[in-house]
Design a protein around this motif. Structure first.
Motif, mmCIF file in Angstrom:
data_model
loop_
_atom_site.group_PDB
_atom_site.id
_atom_site.type_symbol
_atom_site.label_atom_id
_atom_site.label_comp_id
_atom_site.label_asym_id
_atom_site.label_seq_id
_atom_site.Cartn_x
_atom_site.Cartn_y
_atom_site.Cartn_z
ATOM 1 N N LEU A 124 -3.447 11.102 16.766
ATOM 2 C CA LEU A 124 -3.044 12.259 15.945
ATOM 3 C C LEU A 124 -3.081 13.541 16.760
ATOM 4 N N SER A 125 -3.885 13.559 17.828
ATOM 5 C CA SER A 125 -3.945 14.702 18.731
ATOM 6 C C SER A 125 -3.361 14.302 20.083
ATOM 7 N N GLY A 126 -3.076 15.326 20.894
ATOM 8 C CA GLY A 126 -2.314 15.102 22.121
ATOM 9 C C GLY A 126 -3.153 14.688 23.316
ATOM 10 N N ALA A 127 -2.567 14.875 24.504
ATOM 11 C CA ALA A 127 -3.177 14.414 25.747
ATOM 12 C C ALA A 127 -4.566 15.015 25.961
ATOM 13 N N PHE A 128 -4.765 16.262 25.491
ATOM 14 C CA PHE A 128 -6.072 16.909 25.706
ATOM 15 C C PHE A 128 -7.205 16.063 25.117
ATOM 16 N N SER A 129 -6.900 15.374 24.027
ATOM 17 C CA SER A 129 -7.918 14.585 23.332
ATOM 18 C C SER A 129 -8.304 13.354 24.162
ATOM 19 N N VAL A 130 -7.320 12.769 24.844
ATOM 20 C CA VAL A 130 -7.590 11.628 25.736
ATOM 21 C C VAL A 130 -8.420 12.110 26.924
ATOM 22 N N ARG A 131 -8.046 13.276 27.465
ATOM 23 C CA ARG A 131 -8.793 13.837 28.605
ATOM 24 C C ARG A 131 -10.237 14.125 28.191
ATOM 25 N N HIS A 161 -5.721 3.585 20.896
ATOM 26 C CA HIS A 161 -4.424 4.287 20.980
ATOM 27 C C HIS A 161 -4.259 4.879 22.387
ATOM 28 N N GLY A 162 -4.558 6.173 22.572
ATOM 29 C CA GLY A 162 -4.406 6.781 23.898
ATOM 30 C C GLY A 162 -2.968 7.059 24.275
ATOM 31 N N VAL A 163 -2.038 6.693 23.382
ATOM 32 C CA VAL A 163 -0.619 6.709 23.753
ATOM 33 C C VAL A 163 -0.053 8.112 23.997
ATOM 34 N N ARG A 164 -0.697 9.115 23.400
ATOM 35 C CA ARG A 164 -0.161 10.463 23.641
ATOM 36 C C ARG A 164 -0.580 11.017 25.013
ATOM 37 N N TYR A 206 0.838 -1.202 0.000
ATOM 38 C CA TYR A 206 0.000 0.000 0.000
ATOM 39 C C TYR A 206 0.870 1.248 0.000
ATOM 40 N N ALA A 207 0.457 2.226 -0.817
ATOM 41 C CA ALA A 207 1.222 3.470 -0.941
ATOM 42 C C ALA A 207 0.463 4.619 -0.277
ATOM 43 N N TRP A 208 1.136 5.329 0.598
ATOM 44 C CA TRP A 208 0.582 6.531 1.233
ATOM 45 C C TRP A 208 1.744 7.274 1.873
ATOM 46 N N GLN A 209 1.547 8.553 2.199
ATOM 47 C CA GLN A 209 2.634 9.350 2.792
ATOM 48 C C GLN A 209 2.319 9.884 4.182
ATOM 49 N N ASP A 210 1.067 10.145 4.444
ATOM 50 C CA ASP A 210 0.678 10.736 5.728
ATOM 51 C C ASP A 210 -0.731 10.253 6.057
ATOM 52 N N PHE A 211 -1.301 10.700 7.184
ATOM 53 C CA PHE A 211 -2.601 10.164 7.576
ATOM 54 C C PHE A 211 -3.659 10.415 6.509
ATOM 55 N N LEU A 261 -15.223 5.501 17.651
ATOM 56 C CA LEU A 261 -15.131 6.676 16.767
ATOM 57 C C LEU A 261 -13.714 6.702 16.229
ATOM 58 N N ALA A 262 -13.580 6.695 14.891
ATOM 59 C CA ALA A 262 -12.245 6.735 14.273
ATOM 60 C C ALA A 262 -12.216 7.859 13.251
ATOM 61 N N GLY A 263 -11.150 7.907 12.472
ATOM 62 C CA GLY A 263 -11.031 8.940 11.453
ATOM 63 C C GLY A 263 -10.114 10.070 11.911
ATOM 64 N N GLU A 264 -10.278 11.206 11.278
ATOM 65 C CA GLU A 264 -9.364 12.349 11.475
ATOM 66 C C GLU A 264 -9.606 13.013 12.836
ATOM 67 N N GLU A 265 -8.725 12.679 13.789
ATOM 68 C CA GLU A 265 -8.890 13.144 15.173
ATOM 69 C C GLU A 265 -8.737 14.662 15.297
ATOM 70 N N ARG A 266 -8.078 15.273 14.298
ATOM 71 C CA ARG A 266 -7.850 16.720 14.388
ATOM 72 C C ARG A 266 -9.071 17.516 13.930
ATOM 73 N N MET A 267 -10.123 16.816 13.509
ATOM 74 C CA MET A 267 -11.370 17.492 13.141
ATOM 75 C C MET A 267 -12.409 17.318 14.246
ATOM 76 N N HIS A 268 -13.099 18.365 14.567
ATOM 77 C CA HIS A 268 -14.144 18.376 15.610
ATOM 78 C C HIS A 268 -13.512 18.140 16.998
ATOM 79 N N ARG A 269 -14.339 18.265 18.028
ATOM 80 C CA ARG A 269 -13.921 17.932 19.387
ATOM 81 C C ARG A 269 -14.771 16.764 19.870
ATOM 82 N N VAL A 270 -14.246 16.047 20.868
ATOM 83 C CA VAL A 270 -14.974 14.874 21.380
ATOM 84 C C VAL A 270 -16.383 15.266 21.811
#
Ligand SMILES: Nc1ncnc2[nH]cnc12
Ligand SMILES: [Zn+2]
Length: 322
Positions: free
Chosen positions: A193-200, A213-216, A43-48, A160-169
């Motif tokens: 894709l987003s930081g700790a604030f997104s997990v919180r 994930h949750g790793v950030r 599979y070919a891709w460069q970024d999310f 819920l998956a997809g582009e985490e940098r869009m919308h807020r939880v």
């Protein structure tokens, strides 16, 4: 050696598990040019963003109930042969609609594939319905409403998956309320894709028992303590994280630090061939590169079964198999 260990996964997007060879045979069947997203058999891709484009192009190679049965049977048989006894597949009713067969036929096909794989190997499977974040809150509510109708007994959770940098939880609270009220298990992609604030945000607004994930969370020591204190289970996907450059390499991946802090972690492959990985490779890397002992890795598998969205008799049977 992790090769002969029993394995369990909580986090695999079914279309993202398509072996490139199967994608190519499906493309030949429907006369589709794959050069934009498969090159030299990979599979070919460069970024999310381009990963999602390749993912969607691959998903669109499956167009009938029997295509989905073949996909599920192929993937589940492969991981069962590598030691997997349990798999939770992330499935998208939007995909059934996208290819025109509808969500029910899409799920029926996947369920038939899961049944065939179980008959051959004994692997147990459940489906997690996913809403796609970049489709917006209303479409995610529709996915939740579909899941809440409990259209198939193998559907036991909502994500819920997809582009985490869009919308807020907070924009997705209604969808999660619908899913939770229907008795579904709750998990959510956050802290990838987003930081700790997104997990919180996920903990505060959605109250999930697991986080995809949750790793950030590692960026915030208080948050790591909260995850440990509340017993929230992380579906960690190290190979995916390194491929998507969330962390530069396995040595700097926070799986070890999270485990050491008492966070309940599990091993997963996310979209295995897209990220040049497999469930077996995640287990092998946890041992060889991250330095976990066999006992610690078995503990992660046990955590996965403990956190699985299954009925109690099934959970006890799976735990006994460890
Ligand atoms: N790693 C990932 N993050 C968010 N959405 C996804 N959909 C498929 N793979 C994904
Ligand atoms: Zn994922």
């Amino acid at each position: 050696m992790t090769t002969s260990m029993p394995k369990a996964e909580l986090h695999c997007h079914i279309e993202g598990a398509t072996p490139p060879a199967l994608a190519l045979s499906q493309a030949a069947r429907y006369g589709i040019d794959t050069t934009a997203f498969i090159r030299a058999g990979a599979y070919a891709w460069q970024d999310f963003t381009s990963f999602v484009q390749s993912y969607d192009a691959t998903a669109n190679l499956f167009r009938t109930e029997q295509d989905y049965a073949l996909l599920a049977e192929t993937y589940l048989t492969e991981i069962a042969q590598a030691g997997a006894i349990y798999s939770e597949l992330i499935v998208s009713p939007d995909q059934g609609d996208a290819v025109g067969i509808g969500a029910d036929a899409y799920i029926a096909g996947l369920a038939e594939g899961a049944e065939r794989a179980k008959a051959k190997t004994g692997i147990e499977t459940r489906f997690i319905i996913v809403g796609i974040r970049h489709f917006g809150p209303e479409r995610v509510v529709k996915a939740a409403e579909y899941a809440a109708r409990r259209p198939h007994p193998l559907i036991t959770g909502f994500n819920l998956a997809g582009e985490e940098r869009m919308h807020r939880v907070a924009d997705f609270v209604r969808a999660f309320d619908i899913a939770r009220d229907a008795g579904l298990g709750i998990t959510i992609h956050a802290g990838e894709l987003s930081g700790a604030f997104s997990v919180r945000d996920a903990l505060d607004h959605v109250r999930p028992s697991r986080i995809s994930h949750g790793v950030r969370a590692i960026e915030d020591a208080d948050l790591v303590r909260r995850l440990a204190d509340e017993g929230v289970v992380l579906e960690v996907c190290p190979g995916s994280n390194v491929a998507l450059d969330v962390f530069p390499d396995f040595e700097s991946h926070p799986l070890r630090a999270l485990h050491a802090a008492g966070v309940r972690v599990t091993l997963n492959a996310d979209d295995p061939p897209f990220f040049h990985t497999s469930l077996a490779r995640e287990y092998a890397l946890a041992s060889s590169v991250m330095g976990f002992s066999d006992v610690e890795i078995l503990g992660m598998t046990r955590t996965a079964i403990e956190a699985a969205f299954v009925d109690e008799p099934t959970r006890q049977r799976l735990l006994a198999a460890l």
